[in-house]
Design a protein around this motif. Structure first.
Motif, PDB file in Angstrom:
ATOM      1  N   PRO A  76       3.241   7.408 -13.035  1.00 12.83           N
ATOM      2  CA  PRO A  76       2.763   6.253 -12.269  1.00 12.83           C
ATOM      3  C   PRO A  76       1.723   6.685 -11.236  1.00 12.83           C
ATOM      4  N   VAL A  77       0.858   5.765 -10.908  1.00 16.38           N
ATOM      5  CA  VAL A  77      -0.139   6.027  -9.874  1.00 16.38           C
ATOM      6  C   VAL A  77       0.580   6.222  -8.542  1.00 16.38           C
ATOM      7  N   PRO A  78       0.141   7.177  -7.715  1.00 20.21           N
ATOM      8  CA  PRO A  78       0.779   7.361  -6.400  1.00 20.21           C
ATOM      9  C   PRO A  78       0.773   6.065  -5.597  1.00 20.21           C
ATOM     10  N   THR A  79       1.756   5.944  -4.731  1.00 20.45           N
ATOM     11  CA  THR A  79       1.923   4.690  -4.002  1.00 20.45           C
ATOM     12  C   THR A  79       1.746   4.817  -2.501  1.00 20.45           C
ATOM     13  N   ARG A  80       1.556   6.024  -1.988  1.00 22.42           N
ATOM     14  CA  ARG A  80       1.422   6.203  -0.547  1.00 22.42           C
ATOM     15  C   ARG A  80       0.014   6.652  -0.197  1.00 22.42           C
ATOM     16  N   LEU A  81      -0.551   6.018   0.817  1.00 23.82           N
ATOM     17  CA  LEU A  81      -1.947   6.213   1.181  1.00 23.82           C
ATOM     18  C   LEU A  81      -2.069   6.557   2.656  1.00 23.82           C
ATOM     19  N   ALA A 119      -7.135  -0.455  -1.963  1.00 21.15           N
ATOM     20  CA  ALA A 119      -6.243  -0.418  -0.806  1.00 21.15           C
ATOM     21  C   ALA A 119      -6.903   0.097   0.461  1.00 21.15           C
ATOM     22  N   LEU A 120      -8.063   0.750   0.355  1.00 23.75           N
ATOM     23  CA  LEU A 120      -8.674   1.338   1.549  1.00 23.75           C
ATOM     24  C   LEU A 120      -8.945   0.266   2.599  1.00 23.75           C
ATOM     25  N   PRO A 121      -8.532   0.500   3.835  1.00 20.17           N
ATOM     26  CA  PRO A 121      -8.788  -0.484   4.896  1.00 20.17           C
ATOM     27  C   PRO A 121     -10.232  -0.463   5.382  1.00 20.17           C
ATOM     28  N   VAL A 133       2.105   1.911   2.005  1.00 15.47           N
ATOM     29  CA  VAL A 133       2.586   1.802   0.633  1.00 15.47           C
ATOM     30  C   VAL A 133       1.663   0.844  -0.102  1.00 15.47           C
ATOM     31  N   VAL A 134       1.037   1.337  -1.181  1.00 22.19           N
ATOM     32  CA  VAL A 134      -0.008   0.558  -1.850  1.00 22.19           C
ATOM     33  C   VAL A 134       0.375   0.147  -3.268  1.00 22.19           C
ATOM     34  N   GLY A 135       1.618   0.368  -3.640  1.00 20.91           N
ATOM     35  CA  GLY A 135       2.051  -0.033  -4.969  1.00 20.91           C
ATOM     36  C   GLY A 135       3.549  -0.181  -4.975  1.00 20.91           C
ATOM     37  N   PRO A 136       4.123  -0.605  -6.072  1.00 20.95           N
ATOM     38  CA  PRO A 136       5.583  -0.772  -6.150  1.00 20.95           C
ATOM     39  C   PRO A 136       6.296   0.563  -6.133  1.00 20.95           C
TER      40      PRO A 136
END
Length: 403
Positions: free
Chosen positions: A126-131, A197-199, A399-402
């Protein structure tokens, strides 16, 4: 006259205009490729520690740390838990590769598909979820979107094993193509997630791949053009659907034979293995358009040490060699250990004191003593405090994904 902002300087560098009045831009720690490694054993680490790269143990550096190392760039990218080794000091990464800790260095032991007869069913993790990323734009820091996912060749060598993948390329193109498709799928997912997801909008999007050794590439140039290049173009197209930020490419190996292919991807910033065969930085510079910025062509650690011991011959020669590569960003040639960081900072600050007129004069006339002495004076005023790097950062993690 209004002060020149770092983004105005960045824009001038990308234009190849050579008119930047603010000095050389410096990049330390904004990506896994040129980041700061911390090889402490797992028992010395907090249980919840996050890193930018779990295999290389690359530190997460926020804006405070970027300023502490006198970098003009800061990383925005995924954060990963530090791997917890088993009783035999081995651990598995997200791709399923088993690694062994050996004197603080990770060594690959097992690849999940080495002996697999059918690799078509393999699915990437899965794609990483923490940014971790700056929450607002800073006038004095440029944001680098660094996914730190393995490039297509690196991905295939990891999951299949380098020799098995080379056998696939030679004798079973369908298997090689299937693996490369999985690599592309994973990379697109990572970039898509990160860029959405980038702010803040990035100032540079970084691609990277491990393409070979100092004297050769893993794949023949024809195989790279047939199998890898089309998928890289698909990846760039996916990135371009999300952002028009400049594109950076960092590759290892003796890639001189495919430099035109790499540039055809629309690369604005290029980081190659400067000590690889056929990749002398000054020679590479002559083959590139002025609008392609070289990155990481000067050993900042060696330069910083030379400054510290008063080795004027090395300092002067480094200034001359750097001037011959401009437009360029002063950056480490590779990732740094914590012990190397102070010397790298000194080397970066020394080059940052060079102005456009200085560089033009040195290119024409060679090292000029007055310029070297002035840069040495500038370094003497530099305060070096790496405490914001030596202690693991407690950064805001989104957190940028499930999951």
């Amino acid at each position: 006259m209004a002060p020149v902002t770092v983004r105005q300087r960045w824009a001038a560098l990308l234009r190849g205009s050579g008119d930047d009045p603010g000095g050389v831009l410096v990049d330390i720690g904004s990506s896994v490729r040129t980041g700061v490694r911390d090889r402490r054993v797992a028992t010395a680490r907090p249980a919840d520690e996050l890193v930018a790269d779990p295999v290389q143990c690359t530190r997460l550096l926020g804006t405070a740390a970027a300023r502490a190392v006198h970098s003009d760039f800061v990383r925005a990218g995924f954060a990963h838990p530090f791997p917890r080794p088993d009783a035999d000091d081995s651990f598995h990464d997200a791709l399923g590769v088993r690694w062994l800790w050996c004197d603080g260095e990770p060594a690959p032991l097992e690849h999940p598909l080495t002996d697999a007869g059918d690799v078509g069913s393999f699915r990437a993790p899965p794609v990483p979820t923490r940014l971790v990323a700056p929450s607002v734009l800073d006038d004095d820091l440029l944001v680098v979107a660094d996914v730190a996912a393995p490039g297509p060749v690196e991905f295939c060598a990891a999951v299949r094993g380098p020799w098995s993948f080379l056998d696939d390329v030679a004798d079973d193109r369908a298997t090689a193509a299937a693996l490369l498709d999985r690599a592309l799928e994973y990379a697109i997912g990572c970039y898509d997630t990160l860029l959405q997801a980038l702010p803040v909008p990035p100032d540079l999007v970084l691609l990277a791949d491990d393409l070979g050794y100092a004297d050769s590439m893993f794949l023949a140039a024809s195989d790279h053009r047939d199998l890898v290049a089309p998928r890289m173009r698909e990846l760039v197209a996916a990135i371009r659907a999300r952002t028009d930020a400049p594109l950076g490419l960092s590759v290892t190996g003796a890639v001189g034979g495919i430099l035109p292919d790499l540039l055809d991807l629309g690369v604005h910033v290029l980081h190659v293995q400067h000590d690889a065969r056929g990749l002398d930085p000054a020679e590479v510079r002559r083959s590139l358009p002025a609008t392609t910025v070289l990155h990481g062509v000067t050993d900042l650690v060696e330069l910083g040490r030379a400054v510290g011991v008063g080795d004027m011959a090395t300092v002067a020669n480094t200034v001359y060699q750097f001037a011959r590569t401009t437009p360029a960003v002063a950056a480490p040639v590779g990732s740094l250990d914590l012990a190397e960081l102070p010397d790298a900072i000194v080397g970066g600050r020394f080059l940052a004191a060079l102005g456009a007129d200085d560089l033009a004069l040195v290119r024409r006339a060679g090292p000029v003593r007055s310029i070297v002495v002035r840069c040495l004076d500038a370094v003497r005023d530099t305060e070096i405090d790496t405490s914001d790097v030596a202690v693991p950062a407690r950064l805001d993690v989104a957190v940028v994904g499930p999951g």
